[in-house]
Structures are given as C-alpha cells and as structure tokens.
Design a protein around this motif. Sequence first.
Motif, mmCIF file in Angstrom:
data_model
loop_
_atom_site.group_PDB
_atom_site.id
_atom_site.type_symbol
_atom_site.label_atom_id
_atom_site.label_comp_id
_atom_site.label_asym_id
_atom_site.label_seq_id
_atom_site.Cartn_x
_atom_site.Cartn_y
_atom_site.Cartn_z
ATOM 1 N N VAL A 21 1.736 5.792 -14.485
ATOM 2 C CA VAL A 21 0.916 5.251 -13.403
ATOM 3 C C VAL A 21 1.641 4.101 -12.710
ATOM 4 C CG1 VAL A 21 -1.201 3.981 -12.887
ATOM 5 C CG2 VAL A 21 -1.290 5.982 -14.367
ATOM 6 N N VAL A 22 2.289 3.230 -13.493
ATOM 7 C CA VAL A 22 3.060 2.129 -12.897
ATOM 8 C C VAL A 22 4.178 2.679 -12.017
ATOM 9 C CG1 VAL A 22 4.598 0.196 -13.400
ATOM 10 C CG2 VAL A 22 2.495 0.479 -14.709
ATOM 11 N N LEU A 23 4.887 3.698 -12.510
ATOM 12 C CA LEU A 23 5.957 4.307 -11.714
ATOM 13 C C LEU A 23 5.405 4.969 -10.450
ATOM 14 C CD1 LEU A 23 8.153 5.938 -14.522
ATOM 15 C CD2 LEU A 23 8.607 3.838 -13.228
ATOM 16 N N TRP A 24 4.236 5.591 -10.573
ATOM 17 C CA TRP A 24 3.585 6.209 -9.406
ATOM 18 C C TRP A 24 3.275 5.160 -8.349
ATOM 19 C CZ3 TRP A 24 2.447 11.035 -7.668
ATOM 20 C CH2 TRP A 24 1.464 11.150 -6.679
ATOM 21 N N VAL A 25 2.734 4.024 -8.783
ATOM 22 C CA VAL A 25 2.416 2.946 -7.845
ATOM 23 C C VAL A 25 3.695 2.425 -7.195
ATOM 24 C CG1 VAL A 25 1.526 0.593 -7.640
ATOM 25 C CG2 VAL A 25 0.287 2.284 -9.018
ATOM 26 N N ALA A 26 4.741 2.205 -8.008
ATOM 27 C CA ALA A 26 6.003 1.709 -7.469
ATOM 28 C C ALA A 26 6.592 2.688 -6.457
ATOM 29 C CB ALA A 26 6.996 1.458 -8.606
ATOM 30 N N TRP A 28 4.981 4.876 -4.494
ATOM 31 C CA TRP A 28 4.253 4.880 -3.235
ATOM 32 C C TRP A 28 4.345 3.549 -2.501
ATOM 33 C CZ3 TRP A 28 3.009 8.868 -0.483
ATOM 34 C CH2 TRP A 28 2.888 10.097 -1.112
ATOM 35 N N VAL A 29 4.551 2.466 -3.236
ATOM 36 C CA VAL A 29 4.835 1.189 -2.562
ATOM 37 C C VAL A 29 6.167 1.289 -1.821
ATOM 38 C CG1 VAL A 29 5.439 -1.231 -2.948
ATOM 39 C CG2 VAL A 29 3.441 -0.253 -4.078
ATOM 40 N N ALA A 30 7.155 1.898 -2.468
ATOM 41 C CA ALA A 30 8.456 2.091 -1.814
ATOM 42 C C ALA A 30 8.324 2.995 -0.599
ATOM 43 C CB ALA A 30 9.461 2.677 -2.809
ATOM 44 N N VAL A 31 7.532 4.069 -0.718
ATOM 45 C CA VAL A 31 7.307 4.952 0.426
ATOM 46 C C VAL A 31 6.625 4.195 1.562
ATOM 47 C CG1 VAL A 31 6.029 6.974 1.227
ATOM 48 C CG2 VAL A 31 7.235 7.062 -0.951
ATOM 49 N N GLY A 32 5.621 3.396 1.216
ATOM 50 C CA GLY A 32 4.925 2.616 2.241
ATOM 51 C C GLY A 32 5.850 1.645 2.956
ATOM 52 N N ARG A 33 6.718 1.002 2.181
ATOM 53 C CA ARG A 33 7.663 0.064 2.802
ATOM 54 C C ARG A 33 8.646 0.799 3.718
ATOM 55 N NH1 ARG A 33 9.987 -4.431 -1.229
ATOM 56 N NH2 ARG A 33 10.920 -4.955 0.781
ATOM 57 N N ALA A 34 9.095 1.968 3.280
ATOM 58 C CA ALA A 34 10.018 2.746 4.115
ATOM 59 C C ALA A 34 9.342 3.163 5.424
ATOM 60 C CB ALA A 34 10.498 3.977 3.352
ATOM 61 N N VAL A 35 8.097 3.607 5.340
ATOM 62 C CA VAL A 35 7.356 3.980 6.551
ATOM 63 C C VAL A 35 7.176 2.765 7.450
ATOM 64 C CG1 VAL A 35 5.109 4.759 7.405
ATOM 65 C CG2 VAL A 35 6.176 5.919 5.464
ATOM 66 N N HIS A 36 6.857 1.630 6.847
ATOM 67 C CA HIS A 36 6.674 0.403 7.637
ATOM 68 C C HIS A 36 7.954 0.034 8.382
ATOM 69 C CE1 HIS A 36 6.315 -3.958 8.375
ATOM 70 N NE2 HIS A 36 5.022 -3.731 8.441
ATOM 71 N N GLU A 37 9.086 0.147 7.689
ATOM 72 C CA GLU A 37 10.361 -0.184 8.330
ATOM 73 C C GLU A 37 10.677 0.778 9.472
ATOM 74 O OE1 GLU A 37 13.301 -0.250 5.316
ATOM 75 O OE2 GLU A 37 12.498 -2.031 4.301
ATOM 76 N N GLN A 38 10.408 2.065 9.262
ATOM 77 C CA GLN A 38 10.699 3.048 10.305
ATOM 78 C C GLN A 38 9.853 2.806 11.554
ATOM 79 O OE1 GLN A 38 13.099 5.377 10.441
ATOM 80 N NE2 GLN A 38 13.860 4.601 8.478
ATOM 81 N N VAL A 113 -0.456 5.905 4.561
ATOM 82 C CA VAL A 113 0.409 6.809 3.797
ATOM 83 C C VAL A 113 0.366 6.493 2.301
ATOM 84 C CG1 VAL A 113 2.819 7.440 3.381
ATOM 85 C CG2 VAL A 113 1.950 7.307 5.720
ATOM 86 N N ALA A 114 0.418 5.208 1.942
ATOM 87 C CA ALA A 114 0.599 4.832 0.541
ATOM 88 C C ALA A 114 -0.684 4.452 -0.187
ATOM 89 C CB ALA A 114 1.589 3.666 0.446
ATOM 90 N N ALA A 115 -1.686 3.964 0.531
ATOM 91 C CA ALA A 115 -2.853 3.397 -0.158
ATOM 92 C C ALA A 115 -3.659 4.454 -0.901
ATOM 93 C CB ALA A 115 -3.742 2.665 0.840
ATOM 94 N N TRP A 116 -3.919 5.588 -0.243
ATOM 95 C CA TRP A 116 -4.826 6.547 -0.901
ATOM 96 C C TRP A 116 -4.222 7.187 -2.140
ATOM 97 C CZ3 TRP A 116 -3.728 11.667 -1.557
ATOM 98 C CH2 TRP A 116 -2.729 12.228 -0.753
ATOM 99 N N PRO A 117 -2.909 7.540 -2.180
ATOM 100 C CA PRO A 117 -2.384 8.071 -3.453
ATOM 101 C C PRO A 117 -2.450 7.027 -4.574
ATOM 102 C CG PRO A 117 -0.886 8.555 -1.636
ATOM 103 C CD PRO A 117 -1.874 7.565 -1.129
ATOM 104 N N ILE A 118 -2.234 5.769 -4.224
ATOM 105 C CA ILE A 118 -2.298 4.713 -5.240
ATOM 106 C C ILE A 118 -3.727 4.534 -5.727
ATOM 107 C CG2 ILE A 118 -2.039 2.230 -5.621
ATOM 108 C CD1 ILE A 118 0.377 2.293 -3.768
ATOM 109 N N LEU A 119 -4.673 4.459 -4.800
ATOM 110 C CA LEU A 119 -6.062 4.208 -5.194
ATOM 111 C C LEU A 119 -6.628 5.351 -6.028
ATOM 112 C CD1 LEU A 119 -7.578 2.634 -1.942
ATOM 113 C CD2 LEU A 119 -7.108 1.500 -4.122
ATOM 114 N N VAL A 120 -6.363 6.589 -5.601
ATOM 115 C CA VAL A 120 -6.924 7.734 -6.324
ATOM 116 C C VAL A 120 -6.433 7.760 -7.768
ATOM 117 C CG1 VAL A 120 -6.887 10.254 -6.480
ATOM 118 C CG2 VAL A 120 -7.314 9.153 -4.279
ATOM 119 N N VAL A 121 -5.128 7.607 -7.948
ATOM 120 C CA VAL A 121 -4.560 7.682 -9.294
ATOM 121 C C VAL A 121 -4.949 6.464 -10.127
ATOM 122 C CG1 VAL A 121 -2.400 7.690 -10.603
ATOM 123 C CG2 VAL A 121 -2.656 9.158 -8.599
#
Length: 210
Positions: A21-26, A28-38, A113-121
């Motif tokens: 779960v910790v790795l899953w959160v990390a 999707w946080v990385a995915v969210g940051r990448a989307v934010h940068e793009q 992009v990142a919040a809902w996968p994190i919240l659900v899991v």
Amino acid sequence: MGLYADVPALRVRQVVGDVLVVLWVALWVAVGRAVHEQVSRLAAPGRTIEDAGRSLEDGLRSAGREVARTPLVGDDLQVPFESAGDAAASLAAAGTAVQDGVARAALLTALAVAAWPILVVVVGWVVHRWRQVRRVAVGRRLVATPAGRDLLALRTLAHAPLRSLTDDDVAGWRRGDPDVVTRLAARGARGLGVRPPTTTTAVEAVSRPG
C-alpha cells in the motif's frame, strides 16, 4: 492494541500488504507529480507574454519620461507613451493570468489522476486492517480466560467446515474435555491471528457438565 497478528503467516501477509500500500501511494504520488509538471509546461507562453509586456511597459514609460522633458509640448507627447504603457501592463497581467490558470489546472489534473487510486486503496486497506486489529485484540482477550477459550472452541464448531470436524470434537466440547476444548480453541485463535493457548492454559479450560 497490536497492529499485527501473532500467527507468523498472517503477520507476514499484513506486513507485505502494508508495504504494498505504501508503494502504491508512492507510485501514484510520483504519477501525480509527473502530470503536474507536464501540465505546468503550458504556462511557458504566459511567462513569455508577461515578460514581453513588462519589458514593453518599462520601455514605453521610460520613453515617455524622456519626451516629457521636451519644452512646451513634453506633457502632450508623454500621453501616448503612458497609454501604450498601460496597454503593455494589461498584456503582462494577461500573461500572469494565463500562468495562474495553468497552475490551477495542473493541480486539479494531478489530483484527478492520482487522488482517487490512492483514496480507494488506502481507505479500503485501512478498513480491512482495522477489522484485523480488532479481531486480534478480541482473540487475545478470549485466549486469556478459560471462558474465552471455551467460546473460541464454540466459535470453531460453528464456523469450521463440517468435513474438518469429528464426532469426538463435538462430544468432547459438550463434555467439557480440556484437551478437546483447547484444541478447538487453538483453531479458533489461529483463525483470528492469535497465538493458540499453551499446554499450561489447557489445564485451566472451563469444565462443562455432560
């Protein structure tokens, strides 16, 4: 109240689950940051417009101050430059507004992009782990008392697959046989993730008249 079960196999699964779960959160946080940068890169034209507007405004206002020194007609000559400077300032403000809009869009997109996968899991896992913790806590209290072990034995009889039970299990529990009660209680304890009763506690198992 412990976070992990006493039974090694269940404890390992719980630890592995927590790590995943910790790795899953990390992730999707990385995915969210990448989307934010793009998305944030779309603010580049806004910065260009702002810089150009500021530079043009400074040049026009500086030119206006210079022509204002012209005798007799200086003030009249300065007016067009000031008006042009105001227009350049508006252009710079528009560039700033574009950047602000892109920043908001980048934040919202990253969250979407990142919040809902994190919240659900996370919510699902927290609820699941909370139930496990509560079961372990209850199991430990039951194992600690003779009456509790008797209740665990009864729970085993009620929930265990019929093919895994024998007539001796049922008859022994009804007689209050300490060995049978302890054996059944041990199965129930392991099912709750709790360390089974020891041989010392077997002697203390509650007796029940036949």
